[in-house]
Design a protein around this motif. Structure first.
Motif, PDB file in Angstrom:
ATOM      1  N   LEU A 238       0.828  -1.210   0.000  1.00 22.71           N
ATOM      2  CA  LEU A 238       0.000   0.000   0.000  1.00 22.71           C
ATOM      3  C   LEU A 238       0.862   1.261   0.000  1.00 22.71           C
ATOM      4  CD1 LEU A 238      -2.864   1.205   0.225  1.00 22.71           C
ATOM      5  CD2 LEU A 238      -2.594   1.145   2.705  1.00 22.71           C
TER       6      LEU A 238
ATOM      7  N   GLU B  34       3.048   6.387  -1.769  1.00 16.99           N
ATOM      8  CA  GLU B  34       4.239   7.231  -1.617  1.00 16.99           C
ATOM      9  C   GLU B  34       4.263   8.420  -2.588  1.00 16.99           C
ATOM     10  OE1 GLU B  34       6.699   6.932   0.650  1.00 16.99           O
ATOM     11  OE2 GLU B  34       7.679   8.707  -0.173  1.00 16.99           O
ATOM     12  N   GLY B  35       4.170   8.110  -3.873  1.00 17.16           N
ATOM     13  CA  GLY B  35       4.231   9.184  -4.867  1.00 17.16           C
ATOM     14  C   GLY B  35       3.032  10.109  -4.772  1.00 17.16           C
TER      15      GLY B  35
ATOM     16  N   LYS C 203      -3.586  11.576   3.006  1.00 16.32           N
ATOM     17  CA  LYS C 203      -3.394  10.138   3.174  1.00 16.32           C
ATOM     18  C   LYS C 203      -4.660   9.396   2.759  1.00 16.32           C
ATOM     19  CE  LYS C 203      -1.851   6.730   6.561  1.00 16.32           C
ATOM     20  NZ  LYS C 203      -2.807   6.205   7.549  1.00 16.32           N
TER      21      LYS C 203
ATOM     22  N   GLU D  86      -4.928   6.763  -0.276  1.00 11.97           N
ATOM     23  CA  GLU D  86      -5.306   5.365  -0.035  1.00 11.97           C
ATOM     24  C   GLU D  86      -6.431   4.916  -0.958  1.00 11.97           C
ATOM     25  OE1 GLU D  86      -4.020   4.670   4.616  1.00 11.97           O
ATOM     26  OE2 GLU D  86      -6.106   5.086   4.118  1.00 11.97           O
ATOM     27  N   ARG D  87      -7.389   5.790  -1.170  1.00 12.63           N
ATOM     28  CA  ARG D  87      -8.503   5.426  -2.061  1.00 12.63           C
ATOM     29  C   ARG D  87      -7.996   5.155  -3.477  1.00 12.63           C
ATOM     30  NH1 ARG D  87     -13.650   6.029  -0.178  1.00 12.63           N
ATOM     31  NH2 ARG D  87     -14.516   5.935  -2.264  1.00 12.63           N
TER      32      ARG D  87
ATOM     33  N   LEU E 279      -5.906   1.927  -3.498  1.00 12.76           N
ATOM     34  CA  LEU E 279      -6.711   0.705  -3.407  1.00 12.76           C
ATOM     35  C   LEU E 279      -7.435   0.422  -4.720  1.00 12.76           C
ATOM     36  CD1 LEU E 279      -8.057   1.023   0.233  1.00 12.76           C
ATOM     37  CD2 LEU E 279      -6.484  -0.704  -0.652  1.00 12.76           C
ATOM     38  N   LEU E 280      -7.889   1.479  -5.362  1.00 10.60           N
ATOM     39  CA  LEU E 280      -8.564   1.308  -6.656  1.00 10.60           C
ATOM     40  C   LEU E 280      -7.630   0.630  -7.649  1.00 10.60           C
ATOM     41  CD1 LEU E 280     -11.063   2.083  -8.488  1.00 10.60           C
ATOM     42  CD2 LEU E 280      -9.752   4.125  -9.110  1.00 10.60           C
TER      43      LEU E 280
ATOM     44  N   ASP F 278      -6.570  -2.927  -6.639  1.00 14.69           N
ATOM     45  CA  ASP F 278      -7.668  -3.850  -6.882  1.00 14.69           C
ATOM     46  C   ASP F 278      -7.710  -4.238  -8.361  1.00 14.69           C
ATOM     47  OD1 ASP F 278      -9.601  -5.308  -5.599  1.00 14.69           O
ATOM     48  OD2 ASP F 278     -11.218  -3.955  -6.188  1.00 14.69           O
TER      49      ASP F 278
ATOM     50  N   SER G 299      -5.019  -6.221  -4.087  1.00 16.20           N
ATOM     51  CA  SER G 299      -5.582  -5.571  -2.896  1.00 16.20           C
ATOM     52  C   SER G 299      -5.669  -6.527  -1.711  1.00 16.20           C
ATOM     53  CB  SER G 299      -6.966  -5.002  -3.220  1.00 16.20           C
ATOM     54  OG  SER G 299      -7.782  -6.003  -3.786  1.00 16.20           O
TER      55      SER G 299
ATOM     56  N   LEU H 250      -1.952  -6.001   1.077  1.00 17.79           N
ATOM     57  CA  LEU H 250      -1.601  -4.602   1.338  1.00 17.79           C
ATOM     58  C   LEU H 250      -0.429  -4.454   2.294  1.00 17.79           C
ATOM     59  CD1 LEU H 250      -5.174  -3.070   1.656  1.00 17.79           C
ATOM     60  CD2 LEU H 250      -3.674  -3.119  -0.327  1.00 17.79           C
TER      61      LEU H 250
ATOM     62  N   ARG I  80       1.289   1.285  -8.888  1.00 14.45           N
ATOM     63  CA  ARG I  80       1.973   2.497  -8.431  1.00 14.45           C
ATOM     64  C   ARG I  80       2.045   3.522  -9.556  1.00 14.45           C
ATOM     65  NH1 ARG I  80       8.256   2.158  -6.610  1.00 14.45           N
ATOM     66  NH2 ARG I  80       8.511   1.314  -8.694  1.00 14.45           N
TER      67      ARG I  80
ATOM     68  N   MET J  94      -0.609   7.365 -10.256  1.00 11.63           N
ATOM     69  CA  MET J  94      -0.136   8.731 -10.499  1.00 11.63           C
ATOM     70  C   MET J  94      -0.875   9.372 -11.667  1.00 11.63           C
ATOM     71  SD  MET J  94       2.150   9.331  -8.187  1.00 11.63           S
ATOM     72  CE  MET J  94       3.220  10.674  -8.707  1.00 11.63           C
TER      73      MET J  94
END
Lengths: 254, 264
Positions: free
Chosen positions: A100, A105-106, A115, A119-120, A123-124, A127, A132, A135, A154, A158
């Motif tokens: 996670l 991070e980026g 945060k 996270e949302r 997780l999207l 998933d 997912s 984590l 990751r 972005m």
């Protein structure tokens, strides 16, 4: 005019001209596969677009925005980097961060998301690539294929205009290649624009919308997978496809 | 009259008296360690990034500090800093008072600089152990040099450096025992003063040996703990607890939202 245009991209390492005034058009939602013999600048093309290499010349146009890839200022370079995201052959996840955190991070440090928002988004994307359920795992707890899927999440999180995949399955055990290719297919189906370097010709044939054959730093041939694989008329391309056992040269049967 | 050759009880009974100087030793150790880490990191970065000019100065500095005894360095700072002050007073017409500088300052400077030379090599090796791929990934994400240093390089190199930095700290805490030579009353000096009164030098040094030994053992344990704390376990952490519950809920809502979007 294409959505993404690469113009006049040149890069040399010492005496070797790796990219030679290369130009390339990419439409929004395209999955462009770059193929070609080793050492022809496929990876360097991707790395130059992300400024992991600084080319001698080259422009990148995305929609209305135009960037000079030779720029030196840190903030300009970061702007260009935000347009593209890179997935590496060796995954390159941060070893001290769990699944996670690798994705958030980026989002937190570069994009400045909170945060919760990060996270949302993470997780999207996790998933989407089927990660997912791990984590809290660190890279050392994940197989190569799983690490690469996290790396794809990751990059996607972005929200890049262009996703760069640099031989994403080359470092994987054969049985793990499938899961990563499936993830890439999903990512492509979601409408992401992808520039991909790979040796998985079957995948290119099935998933790419456009194939670019690169040799000696130049685009030797480009077209749809059908045009490239079935109706290749460029002799160099034919030779390459023959070498990788992907073309039964007519001469072969004689 | 009984002649007591070795007063073993005194070895233990005088320990509390000696420990009155404990804060001084700790002060020396902590500040010198911090100077060592900060300067050591700077020196390591200079060496890694091959900064012109500074690189050569750094190499000279490290070579000198590693090539001369710490005792000599203590005396050089002890006599050198007042000389510099005198020079400044003479050339700038200022009136800094040399005697107002506490003795402990000289010891801290000497020990800190000495420590930085050794720590810089440890830190450099640790930083270079972080694989380049991760740095490229961080750069590709758009992180700045400072962010990469703080969030990727340092956390990972700390883990690598902990055992060596622990060793260097143990060296330092024993090195502080030389501070008495520049008139600092640390543990060793306190022991010597005590022995000067009752002429039980052997007993005093036995007490000191016990104190330093225990200090070192405690430090070793602390560093072992730290090492364990930072190590990523071979076993993947279980997905449980409050945080896991919260994230599961977030995941559910993300999925629901996605389904809603694709339905419309």
């Amino acid at each position: 005019m294409s959505y993404i245009e690469i113009r006049g991209l040149s890069k040399r390492f010492g005496d070797t001209q790796v990219l030679d005034n290369l130009s390339l058009d990419i439409e929004k939602g395209d999955v462009v596969a770059v193929i070609g013999p080793s050492g022809t600048g496929k990876s360097t093309l991707l790395r130059s677009l992300n400024l992991l290499e600084t080319p001698e010349s080259g422009f990148l146009k995305i929609g209305e925005k135009e960037y000079n890839l030779t720029c030196r200022s840190g903030s300009d370079r970061r702007k260009i980097r935000l347009e593209t995201e890179m997935v590496f052959q060796q995954f390159n996840l941060l070893k001290n961060r769990n699944t996670l955190e690798n994705v958030t991070e980026g989002l937190i440090t570069v994009k400045g998301l909170s945060k919760a928002e990060a996270e949302r988004r993470a997780l999207l994307e996790l998933d989407r690539v089927g990660m997912s359920d791990r984590l809290f795992h660190y890279p050392r707890h994940l197989s190569g294929g799983q690490q690469q899927r996290v790396a794809i999440a990751r990059a996607l999180a972005m929200d890049p205009e262009l996703l760069l995949l640099d031989e994403p399955t080359s470092a994987l055990d054969p049985e793990l290649v499938g899961e990563v290719l499936t993830a890439i297919k999903k990512v492509a189906a979601a409408g992401n624009t992808i520039l991909l370097v790979t040796h998985e010709m079957n995948f290119v044939r099935n998933a790419a919308t456009k194939v670019v054959f690169l040799e000696h730093g130049k685009v030797e041939a480009q077209g749809t997978p059908k045009e490239i694989f079935e109706n290749a008329d460029n002799p160099r391309l034919k030779q390459f496809l023959y070498k990788i056992n992907f073309l039964d040269l007519v001469d072969y049967y004689i | 009259m009984d002649v007591v050759l070795f007063d073993w009880k005194l070895v233990f009974t005088q320990i509390p008296e000696i420990l009155k100087a404990f804060p001084t030793t700790i002060e020396l150790t902590i500040i010198a360690t911090l100077i060592g880490y900060v300067l050591g990191l700077a020196l390591a970065l200079v060496k890694i990034h091959r900064v012109p000019v500074l690189r050569h100065i750094g190499a000279f500095y490290i070579s000198f500090l590693r090539g001369t005894p710490i005792l000599v360095q203590l005396y050089i700072t002890y006599y050198g800093i007042p000389l510099i002050l005198k020079y400044i007073n003479l050339t700038h017409g200022t009136n800094y008072n040399i005697n107002s500088i506490p003795a402990v300052f000289f010891a801290i400077v000497a020990l800190g600089l000495n420590q930085s030379a050794f720590d810089s090599e440890v830190i450099r090796a640790a930083i270079e152990s972080v694989d380049k791929g991760q740095l490229e990934a961080a750069r590709a994400l758009g992180m700045t040099g400072g962010q990469i240093l703080r969030r990727v390089i340092l956390p990972q190199s700390v883990v690598v450096a902990i055992p060596s930095l622990g060793n260097s700290l143990i060296q330092l805490i024993k090195g502080t025992s030389l501070a008495f030579t520049v008139a600092v009353v640390d543990l060793t000096a306190a022991g010597r003063i005590l022995a000067g009164r009752n002429f039980r030098y052997f007993e005093a040094y036995c007490s000191l040996a016990i104190i330093y030994w225990i200090l070192t053992i405690v430090l070793e344990q602390v560093f072992k703990r730290l090492e364990r704390h930072f190590r990523i376990d071979e076993q993947a952490p279980a997905f449980e607890g409050k945080e896991a519950q919260r994230l599961t809920a977030v995941l559910e809502s993300v999925r629901a939202e996605k389904a809603e979007v694709s339905a419309t």
